[in-house]
Design an enzyme around this catalytic site. Sequence first.
Site, PDB file in Angstrom:
ATOM      1  N   VAL A   1       0.867  -1.183   0.000  1.00  0.00           N
ATOM      2  CA  VAL A   1       0.000   0.000   0.000  1.00  0.00           C
ATOM      3  C   VAL A   1       0.897   1.224   0.000  1.00  0.00           C
ATOM      4  CG1 VAL A   1      -1.568   1.397   1.432  1.00  0.00           C
ATOM      5  CG2 VAL A   1      -2.057  -1.020   1.038  1.00  0.00           C
ATOM      6  N   CYS A   2       0.477   2.255  -0.715  1.00  0.00           N
ATOM      7  CA  CYS A   2       1.172   3.541  -0.763  1.00  0.00           C
ATOM      8  C   CYS A   2       2.606   3.341  -1.286  1.00  0.00           C
ATOM      9  CB  CYS A   2       1.130   4.187   0.614  1.00  0.00           C
ATOM     10  SG  CYS A   2       1.453   5.975   0.616  1.00  0.00           S
ATOM     11  N   THR A   3       3.575   4.025  -0.679  1.00  0.00           N
ATOM     12  CA  THR A   3       4.950   3.934  -1.162  1.00  0.00           C
ATOM     13  C   THR A   3       5.623   2.612  -0.807  1.00  0.00           C
ATOM     14  OG1 THR A   3       5.668   5.121   0.811  1.00  0.00           O
ATOM     15  CG2 THR A   3       5.331   6.430  -1.200  1.00  0.00           C
TER      16      THR A   3
END
Length: 281
Positions: A153-155
């Site tokens: 998830v995300c970076t």
Amino acid sequence: MNRRQFTNLAAAAAANIAMAGKLAAQNTATPNGKPSSADADRSMEAAMRGPRQQIAMLVYPQFTALDLIAPHTFFAGLMNVDVHLVWKDKQPVAFDRGGTALLPTATFSECPKDLDLLFVPGGLEGTVKVMQDEAVLDFLADRGSRAKYVTSVCTGSLVLGCAGLLKGYRATSHWAARDVLPLLGAIPVAERVVEDRNRITGAGVTSGIDFGLTVSARLRDRTYAEMLQLINEYDPQPPFQAGTPAQAGPGLTAHLRNLLAPGIDAARDAALRTTKVRGVA
């Protein structure tokens, strides 16, 4: 019609009625097409019949809590799973927003070798550090080479990329960091959850909820995921429409890009250094 023909016809009719009853018991969805209680029972029973699944979720100093907590909420509700919060040691790991910490449950060496799911959350400053941490990247490369699903998830997707796990895969990340993905051999996609073969990546922070439900459906089935959605009352009705650059508009987006620029530049530099050292792109 003679007696034998009548007997055969009656037997066929009885068989059809019995089959119809059996099918009705198996397919008891409500008129609106939503799963019934019987569907939910079957889904839960199927989950318990399968082998116990192993999920490893990387934690590291200064990761973003919601990136992990949201999907963890769903994974922990799957039943018949072991969810391992993995780091180098079992000392408390602080979140990036300060004030709170999380206790890992397994070290890299204690983590199962063969995983059903490997997961990496994101952040910014902490993420940049693990993007260049050889011990972390070696662990992810090893477990990811055999895991049924490799996810983030995300970076967190940038960390997977540095470990060589996204080369040639479609993937997403936080909107401000998505253009770093090509440096790691990935194909950036501007979607909330992106699936490409056994790689599943979520966009920024709150997309971890959608990601968690998507992955839960893969590990179980749609009915089970819908049960998880209901028990957690996930019915998003945001008070504002500013959750994407398109919704927020160019002014607010440019302001936040400027604020995030130093961290994104650091992530880009880390990606370039790591690809040169490890040859992952």
